[in-house]
Design a protein around this motif. Structure first.
Motif: not given
Length: 483
Positions: A330-355
């Motif tokens: 149900g998630l996008s390609i980008a979200e799936n590829i980034g699943l194991t890197k979310y903590p590094k991609l997020s500037r604010v806890a719980g928010y994932l910048p789409p760009r």
């Protein structure tokens, strides 16, 4: 040629995306007709139309000379058209005989005739030489390969006139593939027409009499299989030379990176090495990788690993079951590829910048040839082969030094396989990664790996450099035959 099934000018669009742009196909009684094409060529869409899952926008279909337009899959089966899906369509909580008879269970006085249902299920499995499967066990407890056998048995139970096989051997060992080919020969003798979809061109040439090639949703060629060189078929498929399917490389091995622990002794893989693991269904290959990654408990693996711990140790795992374990559809390609890197991609806890997700994911679309409109597209909208590439991209995006790959090319077309083999070879040769590959496709192991280990009965029974193996010797080891 007398025709059993004829499709002419079939078209289908999903919004602005044109999946089929005028496809034609004709198949005779007792013929195996190969449908060939890269992931995204339109094969799955065409077969969904034929099996009643979706309706075409234009074109005609005739079955036995009469107009054919099934309202749904049950209507298609009533007309004698059955399909074996690459993505398993079993009910995991039901047992084997319930799944095989699903939708057509025999009854007496309004009650399911369990005895008759079991007998029919056993007979269908016997045709595939798997009558030993426990009919009372839920299918969720079986391996993906064994579930594939159950799926095939269910299709055979309906005695179809047209049988569609979508990658039926993608999870089967060589021995089970041979048994399936014997069943196909038997069905041909009975006059059954078979549409056979596979990315393994060697087996397509062995089993099919005629072929049709799809590219970008259109028919680009068809003809007699035996009279057409494989290079010509490949050229129609991919418009590029894939004669060197397996990359030429010289392994430069470094320090020991990872040790697989299990019965039969440990297997140590070194930096820059690709180690293959072969074996029959039930030999314990997948169980070995899962236990060492910490997914399944095992008393033979020291340190009580967990997936979280393995990720921290830079060990990555690719499951053979992309649908249930490898992706979040149900998630996008980008979200799936980034699943194991979310903590590094997020500037604010719980928010994932789409760009930032898109910037990270976009290069993988080109590197692995993922056919998608944009990286924001939902993974569930992609073909099975392209989903597999996304699962691989997620693993490769993570900074793992050890890669555990369980059937990494399952459902991927030949052109994409060549790309993937090149990626795996470069990861070992240029980045020094240690890679372990499970594959049921022996040419893949021989073409890609530095060493091959063979499992039988849950234990590693042999391991030696690939150059010292022959396919007959490897099969004897897999069967537990000495000498």
């Amino acid at each position: 040629m007398s025709s059993r099934l004829r499709l002419a000018g079939i078209e289908k669009s999903f919004g602005a995306t044109r999946a089929l742009g005028g496809v034609s196909l004709e198949i005779a009684p007792g013929e195996v007709h190969a449908l060939i094409g890269e992931n995204g060529a339109g094969k799955s869409t065409l077969m969904k139309i034929l099996s009643g899952v979706i309706q075409p926008d234009a074109g005609t279909m005739t079955l036995e000379g009469r107009a054919y337009r099934p309202a749904d899959t049950l209507d298609a089966r009533r007309h004698g058209v059955a399909m074996i899906y690459q993505e398993l369509s079993l009910a995991p909580h039901l047992n084997v005989w319930e799944n095989i008879g699903l939708g057509a269970l025999p009854s007496r006085l309004g009650w399911v005739d369990r005895r008759a249902a079991r007998q029919r299920a056993r007979g269908a499995l016997a045709r595939l030489a798997h009558e030993h499967l426990d009919l009372e066990r839920p299918v969720a407890e079986f391996s993906i390969a064994e579930q594939q056998i159950i799926e095939i048995a269910r299709a055979l139970l309906s005695n179809p006139r047209v049988l569609i096989m979508d990658e039926p051997t993608s999870s089967l060992t060589q021995a089970d593939t041979r048994k399936l080919f014997e069943v196909i020969a038997q069905l041909r003798a009975e006059g059954v027409s078979i549409i056979y979809i596979s990315h393994f061109l060697e087996e397509v040439r062995e089993v099919a009499q005629r072929y049709t090639v799809l590219k970008d949703g259109q028919t680009v060629g068809s003809g007699d299989m035996a009279a057409t060189p494989q290079s010509e078929i490949l050229q129609m498929m991919v418009d590029r030379d894939v004669s060197d399917l397996y990359p030429k490389r010289r392994a430069t091995l470094g320090e020991a990176r990872f040790t697989l622990e299990g019965e039969g002794g440990p297997l140590t893989v070194r930096a820059g090495e690709i180690l293959g693991i072969a074996g029959l269904i039930g030999a314990g290959r997948t169980e070995l990788l899962r236990a060492n990654f910490g997914l399944d408990p095992s008393g033979q693996v020291s340190g009580k690993p967990t997936p979280r711990k393995r990720w921290r140790e830079r060990v990555g795992f690719l499951s053979e079951d992309r649908k249930e374990e490898g992706l979040m559809l149900g998630l996008s390609i980008a979200e799936n590829i980034g699943l194991t890197k979310y903590p590094k991609l997020s500037r604010v806890a719980g928010y994932l910048p789409p760009r930032r997700l898109s910037v990270m994911a976009e290069p993988w679309l080109g590197t692995l040839g993922i056919k998608a409109r944009v990286s924001e597209q939902a993974v569930g909208d992609l073909s099975g082969g392209n989903q597999q590439k996304v699962a691989l991209a997620r693993l490769l995006e993570h900074p793992a030094e050890v890669l555990l790959l369980d059937e990494p090319t399952r459902g991927i077309d030949v052109g994409s396989k060549a790309q993937l083999y090149e990626v795996i070879a470069e990861l070992a040769a240029k980045e020094g990664k240690a890679i372990i590959v499970i594959s049921s496709y022996l040419p893949e192991l021989f073409g890609l790996c530095d060493r091959i280990a063979v499992m039988h009965g849950g234990a590693v029974v042999a391991c030696k450099p690939t150059a010292e193996w022959t396919e007959p010797d490897l099969m004897r080891a897999a069967l537990g035959v000495s000498g």
